[in-house]
Write an enzyme that holds these catalytic residues in place. Structure first.
Site: not given
Ligand code: ADP
Length: 417
Positions: A15, A22, A96, A215, A289, A335, A337-338
């Site tokens: 990827n 990655k 990808r 992101n 975050r 975002i 998921e978490n």
């Molecule tokens: P990408 O689009 O680069 O694959 P991810 O899907 O891994 O990124 O998302 C990363 C983003 O998720 C981080 O920049 C952060 O803003 C957000 N994030 C991760 N954990 C949390 C959390 N517990 N609360 C809020 N935002 C979070």
């Protein structure tokens, strides 16, 4: 490729981002099992590093490497996989590929013809496609016997209705390929397979809104398993605001800034891709975050978070209209998921759609976060683009279903972000 691929083989997934790669290695068998993952970051910059993580122990090894470009990462990666004893097990590579243009609505085995089409599409995405092509070429030179499969982020949306694909600019541009493509397709394909597994055919064939919020962030409206619309467009810069991308803007701003600040097209491109969104508006951080931490004391952080939630909410409303209602809303990405608080803010006020969150389930991150009485089932699903690539490779090369359920069901994966 013999049908034995799944029983004894390894699939390497690649990827490539603009300055990172990655990768993951999956072993075949009854189901695909990820044994190693990792990445190479800061490609072309000082301090390029290769990280290899053993999935079972979560032990990570970091090695400094010299790689002036993406193709230059191949040798260090192969050496690391050889050291771990995986190299001889690799039977296929899945990539990808961000842009598949109009031609591909599913993954494609790489042939000279596919490579020629990717080269033709390169100007659509000069930040990703040239690096992806150079990696595919490097693999072909070094390991010509390994089949390679291109998995396109646009493929999921390829058959969107024409009204969602057309852009309201002079018609001749549509013929030149300037229309809405949409992205995050590997994530969406994975989420739809998971929805089928978790909710069955009725739910997966219903009116579904998928919100991939990382992101990069986008939403997709899906009905009958088919993408009906999505927020990203000709490029991934369109749609909802993201960590550093603006999302949709009034096109008049381009001309205004050119006139008043002498801003060039390239400066504008850099601004809307790397200096806008959460980072641009907060002037603090692209990471949600950080902004949640600062919002009680800094109005810029509070406004950036509010704007993000507001635009995602509006997109859900727009897609509810496009689909004639919503049966299922899925949150995914770092975002989605978490962050329970962001999910709650996005869903606040969507009661008119029959959507009601259950606070405790939301805090626990799912799997279902709506109340039993909610007309809309709201789910949190951990997306997995790498597994989707490996699954696609196995399916394409063997004609067999890859049955990745075992790993998916055992949710031992680390929380992302
Ligand atoms: P990408 O689009 O680069 O694959 P991810 O899907 O891994 O990124 O998302 C990363 C983003 O998720 C981080 O920049 C952060 O803003 C957000 N994030 C991760 N954990 C949390 C959390 N517990 N609360 C809020 N935002 C979070």
């Amino acid at each position: 490729m013999s049908p034995s691929l799944l029983s004894n083989a390894g699939i390497l997934t690649i990827n490539a981002g603009s300055s990172s790669i990655k990768f993951a290695f999956f072993r075949g068998g009854q189901s695909l099992l990820r044994t190693v993952s990792g990445q190479m970051g800061r490609i072309g910059l000082p301090g390029t590093e290769l990280t290899v993580t053993d999935v079972a122990s979560q032990h990570a090894e970091r090695t400094p490497i010299h790689a002036s470009d993406h193709a230059g990462c191949l040798d260090p990666l192969m050496e690391a996989l050889e050291k771990k004893g995986y190299l001889s097990a690799i039977q296929a590579v899945g990539h990808r590929v961000v842009h598949g243009g109009d031609r591909y609505n599913q993954p494609a085995r790489v042939t000279p013809d596919v490579l020629a089409e990717l080269r033709r599409l390169s100007p659509y995405d000069p930040e990703h496609l040239p690096a992806e092509i150079s990696l595919i070429e490097a693999f072909s030179r070094r390991h010509p016997a390994w089949p390679q499969v291109a998995c396109f982020d646009t493929a999921f949306h390829r058959d969107m209705p024409r009204v969602a694909r057309l852009l309201p600019i002079p018609r001749r541009y549509d013929a030149q390929g300037i229309h809405r493509y949409g992205f995050h397709g590997l994530s969406y394909a994975y989420l739809m397979e998971e929805l089928q597994r978790l909710g069955g055919s009725t739910e997966a064939n219903g009116r579904v809104v998928l919100a991939h919020l990382g992101n990069g962030a986008s939403l997709a409206a899906v009905r009958g398993g088919r993408s009906m619309d999505t927020t990203m467009g000709f490029t991934p810069t369109a749609g909802v605001p993201m960590s550093t991308r603006s999302g949709d803007l009034d096109p008049g701003i381009v001309a205004y800034l050119a006139r008043t600040e002498g801003m060039s097209v390239d400066e504008f491109r850099v601004m809307v891709n790397t200096q806008s969104g959460l980072l641009g508006l907060s002037e603090i951080s692209p990471d949600l975050r950080d902004l949640l931490e600062r919002e009680p004391s800094d109005v810029r952080a509070a406004e950036a978070v509010a704007l993000f939630c507001y635009h995602v909410k509006k997109a859900i409303g727009a897609f509810a209209a496009a689909l004639g209602g919503i049966d299922t809303l899925v949150f995914a990405g770092g975002i989605g998921e978490n962050s329970a608080v962001i999910r709650a803010r996005i869903c606040e006020g969507l009661g008119f759609l029959g959507l009601e969150l259950e606070a405790g389930r939301n805090r626990a991150h799912g799997p279902v976060i709506s109340t039993p009485g909610s007309r809309v089932t709201v789910r949190v699903i951990r997306t997995d683009e790498e597994l989707q690539i490996a699954t696609s490779v196995a399916r394409l090369l063997t004609g067999q279903p890859a049955r990745p359920e075992a790993e998916r069901a055992g949710t031992a994966r680390q929380a992302r972000g």
